[in-house]
Design a protein around this motif. Sequence first.
Motif, PDB file in Angstrom:
ATOM      1  N   THR A   1       5.359   2.521  31.899  1.00  0.00           N
ATOM      2  CA  THR A   1       4.504   3.508  32.566  1.00  0.00           C
ATOM      3  C   THR A   1       3.554   4.137  31.558  1.00  0.00           C
ATOM      4  N   GLY A   2       2.486   4.732  32.070  1.00  0.00           N
ATOM      5  CA  GLY A   2       1.534   5.405  31.199  1.00  0.00           C
ATOM      6  C   GLY A   2       2.204   6.482  30.358  1.00  0.00           C
ATOM      7  N   GLU A   3       3.084   7.247  31.001  1.00  0.00           N
ATOM      8  CA  GLU A   3       3.760   8.322  30.276  1.00  0.00           C
ATOM      9  C   GLU A   3       4.596   7.760  29.134  1.00  0.00           C
ATOM     10  N   MET A   4       5.342   6.698  29.395  1.00  0.00           N
ATOM     11  CA  MET A   4       6.186   6.095  28.361  1.00  0.00           C
ATOM     12  C   MET A   4       5.343   5.540  27.211  1.00  0.00           C
ATOM     13  N   TYR A   5       4.211   4.956  27.534  1.00  0.00           N
ATOM     14  CA  TYR A   5       3.320   4.416  26.502  1.00  0.00           C
ATOM     15  C   TYR A   5       2.925   5.520  25.530  1.00  0.00           C
ATOM     16  N   PHE A   6       2.505   6.673  26.058  1.00  0.00           N
ATOM     17  CA  PHE A   6       2.063   7.771  25.209  1.00  0.00           C
ATOM     18  C   PHE A   6       3.227   8.429  24.481  1.00  0.00           C
ATOM     19  N   LEU A   7       4.380   8.529  25.129  1.00  0.00           N
ATOM     20  CA  LEU A   7       5.557   9.088  24.467  1.00  0.00           C
ATOM     21  C   LEU A   7       5.978   8.204  23.301  1.00  0.00           C
ATOM     22  N   ASN A   8       5.885   6.896  23.481  1.00  0.00           N
ATOM     23  CA  ASN A   8       6.202   5.970  22.390  1.00  0.00           C
ATOM     24  C   ASN A   8       5.242   6.147  21.225  1.00  0.00           C
ATOM     25  N   GLN A   9       3.969   6.412  21.516  1.00  0.00           N
ATOM     26  CA  GLN A   9       2.993   6.658  20.453  1.00  0.00           C
ATOM     27  C   GLN A   9       3.376   7.905  19.659  1.00  0.00           C
ATOM     28  N   LEU A  10       3.770   8.959  20.353  1.00  0.00           N
ATOM     29  CA  LEU A  10       4.195  10.180  19.682  1.00  0.00           C
ATOM     30  C   LEU A  10       5.398   9.915  18.783  1.00  0.00           C
ATOM     31  N   GLN A  11       6.400   9.244  19.320  1.00  0.00           N
ATOM     32  CA  GLN A  11       7.620   8.963  18.577  1.00  0.00           C
ATOM     33  C   GLN A  11       7.334   8.097  17.355  1.00  0.00           C
ATOM     34  N   ALA A  12       6.487   7.104  17.523  1.00  0.00           N
ATOM     35  CA  ALA A  12       6.158   6.200  16.422  1.00  0.00           C
ATOM     36  C   ALA A  12       5.512   6.940  15.252  1.00  0.00           C
ATOM     37  N   LYS A  13       4.835   8.033  15.527  1.00  0.00           N
ATOM     38  CA  LYS A  13       4.181   8.831  14.478  1.00  0.00           C
ATOM     39  C   LYS A  13       5.063   9.975  13.994  1.00  0.00           C
ATOM     40  N   GLY A  14       6.323  10.010  14.463  1.00  0.00           N
ATOM     41  CA  GLY A  14       7.276  10.994  13.972  1.00  0.00           C
ATOM     42  C   GLY A  14       7.271  12.334  14.692  1.00  0.00           C
ATOM     43  N   TYR A  15       6.620  12.412  15.852  1.00  0.00           N
ATOM     44  CA  TYR A  15       6.601  13.662  16.612  1.00  0.00           C
ATOM     45  C   TYR A  15       7.769  13.695  17.588  1.00  0.00           C
ATOM     46  N   LYS A  16       8.328  14.886  17.767  1.00  0.00           N
ATOM     47  CA  LYS A  16       9.418  15.063  18.723  1.00  0.00           C
ATOM     48  C   LYS A  16       8.860  14.975  20.143  1.00  0.00           C
ATOM     49  N   ILE A  17       9.686  14.467  21.034  1.00  0.00           N
ATOM     50  CA  ILE A  17       9.329  14.396  22.451  1.00  0.00           C
ATOM     51  C   ILE A  17       9.939  15.625  23.120  1.00  0.00           C
ATOM     52  N   THR A  18       9.160  16.669  23.210  1.00  0.00           N
ATOM     53  CA  THR A  18       9.651  17.913  23.815  1.00  0.00           C
ATOM     54  C   THR A  18       9.334  17.893  25.315  1.00  0.00           C
ATOM     55  N   PRO A  19      10.081  18.652  26.088  1.00  0.00           N
ATOM     56  CA  PRO A  19       9.777  18.735  27.522  1.00  0.00           C
ATOM     57  C   PRO A  19       8.345  19.232  27.774  1.00  0.00           C
ATOM     58  N   GLN A  20       7.871  20.139  26.903  1.00  0.00           N
ATOM     59  CA  GLN A  20       6.512  20.666  27.066  1.00  0.00           C
ATOM     60  C   GLN A  20       5.465  19.570  26.827  1.00  0.00           C
ATOM     61  N   ARG A  21       5.659  18.746  25.810  1.00  0.00           N
ATOM     62  CA  ARG A  21       4.724  17.639  25.560  1.00  0.00           C
ATOM     63  C   ARG A  21       4.761  16.641  26.715  1.00  0.00           C
ATOM     64  N   GLN A  22       5.954  16.392  27.229  1.00  0.00           N
ATOM     65  CA  GLN A  22       6.066  15.486  28.373  1.00  0.00           C
ATOM     66  C   GLN A  22       5.292  16.042  29.570  1.00  0.00           C
ATOM     67  N   GLU A  23       5.429  17.339  29.794  1.00  0.00           N
ATOM     68  CA  GLU A  23       4.743  17.963  30.927  1.00  0.00           C
ATOM     69  C   GLU A  23       3.233  17.947  30.721  1.00  0.00           C
ATOM     70  N   LEU A  24       2.778  18.139  29.495  1.00  0.00           N
ATOM     71  CA  LEU A  24       1.350  18.091  29.197  1.00  0.00           C
ATOM     72  C   LEU A  24       0.794  16.697  29.511  1.00  0.00           C
ATOM     73  N   LEU A  25       1.489  15.672  29.063  1.00  0.00           N
ATOM     74  CA  LEU A  25       1.056  14.303  29.364  1.00  0.00           C
ATOM     75  C   LEU A  25       1.091  14.031  30.864  1.00  0.00           C
ATOM     76  N   ARG A  26       2.148  14.490  31.518  1.00  0.00           N
ATOM     77  CA  ARG A  26       2.284  14.291  32.963  1.00  0.00           C
ATOM     78  C   ARG A  26       1.145  14.990  33.715  1.00  0.00           C
ATOM     79  N   THR A  27       0.744  16.161  33.240  1.00  0.00           N
ATOM     80  CA  THR A  27      -0.356  16.897  33.864  1.00  0.00           C
ATOM     81  C   THR A  27      -1.626  16.055  33.854  1.00  0.00           C
ATOM     82  N   PHE A  28      -1.904  15.418  32.725  1.00  0.00           N
ATOM     83  CA  PHE A  28      -3.085  14.546  32.654  1.00  0.00           C
ATOM     84  C   PHE A  28      -2.938  13.334  33.554  1.00  0.00           C
TER      85      PHE A  28
END
Length: 141
Positions: free
Chosen positions: A2-29
Amino acid sequence: MTGEMYFLNQLQAKGYKITPQRQELLRTFLESQEKHLSAEDIYNQIVKKFPSMSLDTVYRNLAVLQELGILTELNFGDRKNLFEMNKAGHHHHHHLICTKCGESQEIDFCPLKYLDQKAVKNFKMEKHSFEIFGICANCME
Protein backbone atom coordinates in the motif's frame (compact mmCIF):
# COMPACT_ATOMS: atom_id res chain seq x y z
CA MET A 1 2.40 -2.77 -0.98
CA THR A 2 0.00 0.00 0.00
CA GLY A 3 1.01 3.62 -0.39
CA GLU A 4 1.17 4.03 3.37
CA MET A 5 3.45 1.01 3.78
CA TYR A 6 5.74 2.24 1.00
CA PHE A 7 6.29 5.56 2.79
CA LEU A 8 6.59 3.95 6.23
CA ASN A 9 9.29 1.67 4.83
CA GLN A 10 11.14 4.74 3.53
CA LEU A 11 11.05 6.29 7.00
CA GLN A 12 12.28 3.09 8.65
CA ALA A 13 15.05 2.61 6.10
CA LYS A 14 16.42 6.06 7.01
CA GLY A 15 16.32 5.28 10.74
CA TYR A 16 13.17 7.21 11.69
CA LYS A 17 10.70 5.80 14.19
CA ILE A 18 7.22 4.95 12.94
CA THR A 19 5.09 6.87 15.41
CA PRO A 20 1.29 6.85 15.38
CA GLN A 21 1.42 10.60 14.64
CA ARG A 22 3.63 10.10 11.56
CA GLN A 23 1.33 7.33 10.40
CA GLU A 24 -1.67 9.62 10.79
CA LEU A 25 0.11 12.43 8.92
CA LEU A 26 0.81 10.11 5.98
CA ARG A 27 -2.74 8.74 6.12
CA THR A 28 -4.11 12.30 6.03
CA PHE A 29 -2.30 12.91 2.74
CA LEU A 30 -3.24 9.56 1.26
CA GLU A 31 -6.93 9.88 2.15
CA SER A 32 -7.34 13.57 1.34
CA GLN A 33 -9.27 14.54 -1.76
CA GLU A 34 -7.12 17.68 -1.86
CA LYS A 35 -3.75 17.28 -3.55
CA HIS A 36 -2.21 20.25 -1.75
CA LEU A 37 -2.50 20.68 2.04
CA SER A 38 -1.19 23.34 4.39
CA ALA A 39 0.42 22.48 7.72
CA GLU A 40 -2.70 23.88 9.37
CA ASP A 41 -4.97 21.63 7.26
CA ILE A 42 -2.94 18.61 8.35
CA TYR A 43 -2.87 19.74 11.99
CA ASN A 44 -6.66 20.23 12.05
CA GLN A 45 -7.14 16.64 10.87
CA ILE A 46 -4.55 15.02 13.14
CA VAL A 47 -5.50 16.89 16.33
CA LYS A 48 -8.90 15.17 16.22
CA LYS A 49 -7.16 11.86 16.87
CA PHE A 50 -4.14 13.19 18.82
CA PRO A 51 -5.36 16.22 20.85
CA SER A 52 -1.98 16.77 22.51
CA MET A 53 -0.13 17.09 19.20
CA SER A 54 1.19 20.58 18.48
CA LEU A 55 1.45 22.48 15.22
CA ASP A 56 5.25 22.56 15.77
CA THR A 57 5.29 18.75 15.73
CA VAL A 58 3.41 18.79 12.43
CA TYR A 59 5.99 21.20 10.96
CA ARG A 60 8.90 19.07 12.22
CA ASN A 61 7.40 15.94 10.68
CA LEU A 62 6.68 17.75 7.41
CA ALA A 63 10.37 18.77 7.30
CA VAL A 64 11.46 15.15 7.80
CA LEU A 65 9.11 13.93 5.06
CA GLN A 66 10.41 16.65 2.72
CA GLU A 67 14.01 15.69 3.45
CA LEU A 68 13.21 12.09 2.53
CA GLY A 69 11.52 13.14 -0.71
CA ILE A 70 8.10 11.93 0.42
CA LEU A 71 6.61 15.44 0.33
CA THR A 72 7.25 18.55 -1.72
CA GLU A 73 6.62 22.04 -0.37
CA LEU A 74 4.88 24.42 -2.76
CA ASN A 75 4.67 28.19 -2.62
CA PHE A 76 1.67 29.53 -4.50
CA GLY A 77 2.46 33.20 -4.00
CA ASP A 78 0.40 35.05 -1.41
CA ARG A 79 -1.19 31.86 -0.09
CA LYS A 80 0.42 29.82 2.67
CA ASN A 81 2.89 27.15 1.73
CA LEU A 82 1.27 23.90 0.77
CA PHE A 83 2.55 20.36 0.67
CA GLU A 84 1.91 17.57 -1.79
CA MET A 85 2.79 13.93 -1.51
CA ASN A 86 5.18 12.52 -4.07
CA LYS A 87 3.72 9.30 -5.36
CA ALA A 88 5.94 6.26 -5.71
CA GLY A 89 7.70 6.79 -9.01
CA HIS A 90 6.29 10.34 -9.18
CA HIS A 91 7.07 12.64 -12.02
CA HIS A 92 8.46 16.11 -11.67
CA HIS A 93 5.83 18.73 -12.42
CA HIS A 94 4.85 22.36 -11.94
CA HIS A 95 1.56 24.25 -11.53
CA LEU A 96 -0.78 26.82 -13.02
CA ILE A 97 -2.33 28.83 -10.16
CA CYS A 98 -5.46 30.99 -10.40
CA THR A 99 -4.94 34.31 -8.63
CA LYS A 100 -8.71 34.71 -8.09
CA CYS A 101 -9.90 31.39 -6.69
CA GLY A 102 -6.58 29.77 -5.79
CA GLU A 103 -7.22 26.58 -7.75
CA SER A 104 -4.14 24.91 -9.16
CA GLN A 105 -3.56 22.62 -12.09
CA GLU A 106 -0.51 20.46 -12.67
CA ILE A 107 1.51 20.87 -15.85
CA ASP A 108 3.46 17.80 -16.89
CA PHE A 109 6.55 19.40 -18.33
CA CYS A 110 9.45 21.30 -16.86
CA PRO A 111 10.37 24.61 -18.49
CA LEU A 112 13.87 24.26 -17.05
CA LYS A 113 14.58 21.68 -19.75
CA TYR A 114 14.48 24.53 -22.24
CA LEU A 115 16.93 26.71 -20.31
CA ASP A 116 20.37 26.96 -21.85
CA GLN A 117 22.45 25.37 -19.08
CA LYS A 118 25.49 27.32 -20.30
CA ALA A 119 23.66 30.52 -19.34
CA VAL A 120 23.78 29.45 -15.69
CA LYS A 121 27.52 29.47 -15.07
CA ASN A 122 29.25 28.72 -11.78
CA PHE A 123 26.04 27.55 -10.18
CA LYS A 124 24.97 24.03 -9.22
CA MET A 125 21.19 23.75 -9.18
CA GLU A 126 19.85 21.54 -6.41
CA LYS A 127 16.13 22.12 -6.82
CA HIS A 128 13.75 24.54 -8.43
CA SER A 129 10.11 25.49 -8.65
CA PHE A 130 8.19 27.04 -11.45
CA GLU A 131 4.62 28.20 -11.05
CA ILE A 132 2.54 30.23 -13.49
CA PHE A 133 -0.02 32.66 -12.03
CA GLY A 134 -3.10 33.81 -13.92
CA ILE A 135 -6.87 33.51 -14.17
CA CYS A 136 -8.48 30.08 -14.64
CA ALA A 137 -11.25 29.40 -17.18
CA ASN A 138 -13.96 29.29 -14.48
CA CYS A 139 -13.01 32.72 -13.11
CA MET A 140 -12.87 34.25 -16.61
CA GLU A 141 -16.55 33.38 -17.20
